[in-house]
Design a protein around this motif. Sequence first.
Motif, PDB file in Angstrom:
ATOM      1  N   GLU A  16       0.818  -1.205   0.000  1.00  0.00           N
ATOM      2  CA  GLU A  16       0.000   0.000   0.000  1.00  0.00           C
ATOM      3  C   GLU A  16       0.853   1.258   0.000  1.00  0.00           C
ATOM      4  O   GLU A  16       0.507   2.259  -0.631  1.00  0.00           O
ATOM      5  CB  GLU A  16      -0.932  -0.001   1.207  1.00  0.00           C
ATOM      6  N   SER A  17       2.013   1.207   0.702  1.00  0.00           N
ATOM      7  CA  SER A  17       2.899   2.373   0.734  1.00  0.00           C
ATOM      8  C   SER A  17       3.672   2.524  -0.580  1.00  0.00           C
ATOM      9  O   SER A  17       4.013   3.643  -0.979  1.00  0.00           O
ATOM     10  CB  SER A  17       3.884   2.258   1.910  1.00  0.00           C
ATOM     11  N   TYR A  19       2.536   1.496  -3.677  1.00  0.00           N
ATOM     12  CA  TYR A  19       1.598   1.817  -4.757  1.00  0.00           C
ATOM     13  C   TYR A  19       0.353   2.522  -4.190  1.00  0.00           C
ATOM     14  O   TYR A  19      -0.777   2.007  -4.314  1.00  0.00           O
ATOM     15  CB  TYR A  19       1.170   0.535  -5.502  1.00  0.00           C
ATOM     16  N   PRO A  20       0.516   3.685  -3.595  1.00  0.00           N
ATOM     17  CA  PRO A  20      -0.635   4.333  -2.938  1.00  0.00           C
ATOM     18  C   PRO A  20      -1.744   4.724  -3.906  1.00  0.00           C
ATOM     19  O   PRO A  20      -2.925   4.746  -3.529  1.00  0.00           O
ATOM     20  CB  PRO A  20      -0.013   5.570  -2.287  1.00  0.00           C
ATOM     21  N   ASP A  21      -1.390   5.037  -5.156  1.00  0.00           N
ATOM     22  CA  ASP A  21      -2.400   5.510  -6.112  1.00  0.00           C
ATOM     23  C   ASP A  21      -3.013   4.407  -6.954  1.00  0.00           C
ATOM     24  O   ASP A  21      -4.006   4.646  -7.659  1.00  0.00           O
ATOM     25  CB  ASP A  21      -1.787   6.561  -7.048  1.00  0.00           C
ATOM     26  N   SER A  22      -2.442   3.226  -6.917  1.00  0.00           N
ATOM     27  CA  SER A  22      -2.932   2.149  -7.777  1.00  0.00           C
ATOM     28  C   SER A  22      -3.337   0.903  -7.003  1.00  0.00           C
ATOM     29  O   SER A  22      -3.737  -0.089  -7.600  1.00  0.00           O
ATOM     30  CB  SER A  22      -1.862   1.777  -8.807  1.00  0.00           C
ATOM     31  N   THR A  24      -5.793  -1.090  -4.392  1.00  0.00           N
ATOM     32  CA  THR A  24      -7.168  -1.063  -3.884  1.00  0.00           C
ATOM     33  C   THR A  24      -7.490  -2.395  -3.224  1.00  0.00           C
ATOM     34  O   THR A  24      -7.309  -3.457  -3.843  1.00  0.00           O
ATOM     35  CB  THR A  24      -8.175  -0.810  -5.025  1.00  0.00           C
ATOM     36  N   THR A  36      -2.857  -1.566 -10.181  1.00  0.00           N
ATOM     37  CA  THR A  36      -2.819  -1.158 -11.587  1.00  0.00           C
ATOM     38  C   THR A  36      -1.377  -0.869 -11.980  1.00  0.00           C
ATOM     39  O   THR A  36      -0.685  -0.103 -11.310  1.00  0.00           O
ATOM     40  CB  THR A  36      -3.687   0.085 -11.830  1.00  0.00           C
ATOM     41  N   THR A  38       1.141   0.354 -15.068  1.00  0.00           N
ATOM     42  CA  THR A  38       1.187   1.096 -16.332  1.00  0.00           C
ATOM     43  C   THR A  38       2.613   1.150 -16.839  1.00  0.00           C
ATOM     44  O   THR A  38       3.548   1.374 -16.058  1.00  0.00           O
ATOM     45  CB  THR A  38       0.639   2.520 -16.157  1.00  0.00           C
ATOM     46  N   GLU A  49      -1.514  -0.808 -20.209  1.00  0.00           N
ATOM     47  CA  GLU A  49      -1.840  -0.861 -18.777  1.00  0.00           C
ATOM     48  C   GLU A  49      -2.630  -2.112 -18.464  1.00  0.00           C
ATOM     49  O   GLU A  49      -3.399  -2.606 -19.292  1.00  0.00           O
ATOM     50  CB  GLU A  49      -2.657   0.383 -18.408  1.00  0.00           C
ATOM     51  N   THR A  51      -4.594  -4.057 -14.848  1.00  0.00           N
ATOM     52  CA  THR A  51      -4.904  -4.095 -13.418  1.00  0.00           C
ATOM     53  C   THR A  51      -4.916  -5.561 -12.992  1.00  0.00           C
ATOM     54  O   THR A  51      -5.717  -6.355 -13.514  1.00  0.00           O
ATOM     55  CB  THR A  51      -6.259  -3.439 -13.122  1.00  0.00           C
TER      56      THR A  51
END
Length: 240
Positions: A16-17, A19-22, A24, A36, A38, A49, A51
């Motif tokens: 999580e730290s 890839y904070p933006d990708s 979930t 995700t 890219t 890309e 996921t």
Amino acid sequence: MTDYAEEQRNELEAIESIYPDSFTVLSDEPTSFTITVTSDAGENGETVETTLKFTYVEKYPDEPPLWEIHSQENLEDSDMEDILTLLQQQAEENLGMVMIFTLVTAVQEKLNEIVDVMKNRREEEKRRKEREAEEAEKVAFQGTVVTIENFLAWKAKFELEVAELRRKKQKEEEQAGKPKLTGKQLFERDHNLDTSDIQFLEDAGNNVEVDESLFQDIEDLDLDDDDPDFDPLEMGSDED
């Protein structure tokens, strides 16, 4: 004894730290999440890309997690098959260690390779079109190489065209031509033909000048018209 739950919690926090933006989380029981991935931007800004969805099994990391391609952009079916094969290989090589970061990194590199392949394909297509244009220009400049096959084909076509032209010309001549008329047919067409000819002679005679002095002594000549041996030409020669 390995505490699988603890290892999974620790990895989840690290992921999580990173890839904070990708990243979930989809569920906690079992732990399921998506990341995700890219590619780097290509020469013209193109990217691919995907996921990835991961699900922890009870004995992960001694057993590989479950994975699937959750969604994708600009990837072909063959590319997705390659990604799934890559994940399988990496999971087998990293059993016993937490591996999500390793799996995602491998997929990231694969996506970058796909973008490079797209670039190479585009450049090769450009070169192919340039070669075709050059070949077409050469053919236009040099003309078509004559072979027996294309010569015979040309000859057959030429003969057909010539025959068609002759047929059209003959038809035009038949439609435009008039038959030559006989004297009788001309007379039947123009009943005034005889009088017109006479009138022509009369008009011509009016324009002829006659020297009457040539005939002044003609009455003094002793001409025997009844003499069968009479020849005016001989008389002329005797007077001379």
